[in-house]
Design an enzyme around this catalytic site. Structure first.
Site, PDB file in Angstrom:
ATOM      1  N   LYS A 124      24.211 -26.415 -12.925  1.00 58.28           N
ATOM      2  CA  LYS A 124      23.579 -27.731 -13.112  1.00 58.28           C
ATOM      3  C   LYS A 124      24.002 -28.416 -14.418  1.00 58.28           C
ATOM      4  CE  LYS A 124      19.854 -25.215 -12.469  1.00 58.28           C
ATOM      5  NZ  LYS A 124      20.194 -24.145 -11.533  1.00 58.28           N
ATOM      6  N   GLU A 148      27.165 -29.278  -4.589  1.00 56.47           N
ATOM      7  CA  GLU A 148      26.025 -29.237  -3.659  1.00 56.47           C
ATOM      8  C   GLU A 148      24.985 -28.191  -4.038  1.00 56.47           C
ATOM      9  OE1 GLU A 148      23.685 -30.492  -1.818  1.00 56.47           O
ATOM     10  OE2 GLU A 148      25.276 -31.362  -0.628  1.00 56.47           O
ATOM     11  N   VAL A 151      21.221 -28.068  -6.687  1.00 58.56           N
ATOM     12  CA  VAL A 151      19.801 -28.322  -6.395  1.00 58.56           C
ATOM     13  C   VAL A 151      19.520 -27.862  -4.967  1.00 58.56           C
ATOM     14  CG1 VAL A 151      17.995 -30.084  -6.174  1.00 58.56           C
ATOM     15  CG2 VAL A 151      19.746 -30.318  -7.956  1.00 58.56           C
ATOM     16  N   GLY A 205      14.152 -10.452  -8.639  1.00 56.86           N
ATOM     17  CA  GLY A 205      15.399 -11.066  -9.115  1.00 56.86           C
ATOM     18  C   GLY A 205      15.410 -12.580  -9.143  1.00 56.86           C
ATOM     19  N   GLU A 208      14.144 -14.710 -14.701  1.00 54.67           N
ATOM     20  CA  GLU A 208      14.944 -14.027 -15.716  1.00 54.67           C
ATOM     21  C   GLU A 208      14.055 -13.173 -16.606  1.00 54.67           C
ATOM     22  OE1 GLU A 208      17.486 -16.790 -17.742  1.00 54.67           O
ATOM     23  OE2 GLU A 208      17.964 -17.788 -15.863  1.00 54.67           O
ATOM     24  N   ASP A 219      13.801 -25.612 -15.793  1.00 58.79           N
ATOM     25  CA  ASP A 219      14.690 -25.549 -14.620  1.00 58.79           C
ATOM     26  C   ASP A 219      14.380 -26.705 -13.666  1.00 58.79           C
ATOM     27  OD1 ASP A 219      16.551 -23.965 -12.690  1.00 58.79           O
ATOM     28  OD2 ASP A 219      14.729 -24.314 -11.526  1.00 58.79           O
ATOM     29  N   LYS A 223      16.782 -30.128 -12.660  1.00 56.50           N
ATOM     30  CA  LYS A 223      17.054 -30.530 -11.265  1.00 56.50           C
ATOM     31  C   LYS A 223      16.645 -31.990 -11.039  1.00 56.50           C
ATOM     32  CE  LYS A 223      16.948 -25.862  -9.454  1.00 56.50           C
ATOM     33  NZ  LYS A 223      16.083 -24.752  -9.039  1.00 56.50           N
ATOM     34  N   GLY A 320      18.598 -17.933  -1.442  1.00 54.61           N
ATOM     35  CA  GLY A 320      19.076 -16.845  -2.294  1.00 54.61           C
ATOM     36  C   GLY A 320      20.545 -17.079  -2.589  1.00 54.61           C
TER      37      GLY A 320
END
Ligand SMILES: NC(=O)c1ccc[n+]([C@@H]2O[C@H](COP(=O)([O-])OP(=O)(O)OC[C@H]3O[C@@H](n4cnc5c(N)ncnc54)[C@H](OP(=O)(O)O)[C@@H]3O)[C@@H](O)[C@H]2O)c1
Length: 338
Positions: A124, A148, A151, A205, A208, A219, A223, A320
């Site tokens: 990003k 692509e 986001v 996972g 973080e 985050d 976006k 994922g």
């Protein structure tokens, strides 16, 4: 029959998932698109680099603990030398995001475009910090800069507007764009503490080791910036998004919302105004009349308002690295088949 030479900068969750997807789709790409490919270079930070003009063996690359062992040509000294020497037509840039500056990915993408490559990224940072610069450079060079997966992973967002909504103007959007906070809020509704819900998100996972980028809304804000910058044509930095994370949502708020038949969601929203843009990330109580109400766990949603359609929603269930990889593959196919 067309042959493409691909290079992978970054070979972590996403780079590896893309490699597996390319192997899985190899025969289909040949039959359906008359297209073959070879991987002429892979670079990482601590796990070595490999280049081979005849094409690296992807299965060996996936099994190697250090890529240096599979390189047929001398190992580049650094990432810039890797980009100059990898001999690819398409560079996939999948290194970690730098929220503040977008570097070093921006410089790497510039170098790739200057070397005559199309560039595709899931990162990003370059989109919010250098979208116009990279797009203009790509156009000048007759190449593409696609992103692509930045986001909502593989769900069509940027290509939706680019390819299928000509003549439309995006007026506003609302959605849930951060999986970790949505998972934490969902687990808290099931009775888990905030700390345990964070620990669970780390275990599977999606969060973080330092989860503050998600919990404090960074985050989600980056976006929102990417969507506003690209789809509304108004450059917006993450720091300009009004931002509140989910730290103040405790068990009491969760159970009060439940008793009212509502749920807390970390809502991302932006709206064009007469003077520019209003953009924010903040926890909101949503009721069953909202399409966000039933969006649980890692699932994400965005609802667009344009000047020509009613409300248009995209929902991506349980994304994922494999869906992120599909976003990268779709960028590749969109750029080579159009
Ligand atoms: N994970 C997802 O599902 C997802 C979804 C959407 C977007 N993204 C974005 O995709 C990007 C990659 O995510 P990821 O989960 O694959 O990250 P990751 O698992 O941490 O992998 C990052 C890779 O980049 C390499 N790298 C780091 N700095 C580098 C440098 N300066 N030069 C060359 N290589 C470098 C790392 O090398 P080492 O292997 O040596 O550490 C590693 O191979 C990020 O920008 C992320 O925000 C990820």
């Amino acid at each position: 029959m067309r042959h493409y030479r691909l290079a992978l900068l970054g070979f972590g969750n996403v780079g590896r998932a893309l490699s597996k997807l390319l192997l899985y789709k190899k025969e289909e790409l040949l039959q359906r698109y008359r297209l073959t490919f070879s991987i002429t270079g892979i670079a990482t930070k601590r796990h070595g680099m490999a280049i081979d003009s005849r094409g690296l063996d992807l299965n060996r690359a996936l099994a190697a603990s250090d890529l240096t062992s599979i390189s047929r040509l001398p190992i580049p000294r650094d990432t810039h030398e890797f980009i100059r020497r990898c001999g690819a037509n398409v560079l996939f840039e999948n290194t970690p995001v730098n929220y503040e500056t977008g570097q070093p990915a921006i410089d790497n993408l510039i170098l790739g475009l200057e070397a005559g490559m199309n560039v595709i990224t899931a990162n990003k940072g370059p989109v919010v910090h250098a979208y116009h610069q990279l797009s203009e450079l790509a156009e000048t060079r007759g190449r593409k800069f696609y992103f692509e997966s930045t986001v909502m992973d593989g769900a069509p967002i940027f290509s939706l507007f680019r390819e299928t909504l000509p003549g439309s103007n995006l007026l506003s959007f609302r959605g849930i764009l951060n999986s970790t906070t949505n998972m934490i809020l969902t687990r808290m509704e099931q009775g888990e503490s905030f700390e345990d819900a964070v620990a669970y998100s780390q275990k599977i996972g999606i969060a973080e080791t330092d989860p503050s980028g998600d919990i404090d809304g960074w985050d989600a804000a980056i976006k929102v910036s990417a969507l506003v910058t690209v789809l509304m044509g108004i450059p917006l930095k993450p720091g300009e998004v009004v931002r509140n994370g989910i730290r103040d949502i405790g068990p009491e708020q969760i159970s009060r919302a439940k008793s009212e038949g509502k749920r807390w969601k970390l809502v991302c929203a932006a709206r064009k105004t007469a003077s520019g843009i209003e953009a924010r990330v903040s926890p909101e109580l949503v009721g069953p009349d909202s399409p966000m109400f039933g969006v649980e766990g890692t699932t994400s949603i965005v609802q667009f308002e344009t000047d020509v359609l009613g409300l248009l929603s995209v929902i991506e269930v349980d994304p994922g690295p494999q869906t992120t990889a599909y976003g990268l593959l779709s960028d590749f196919l969109n750029l080579v088949t159009k």
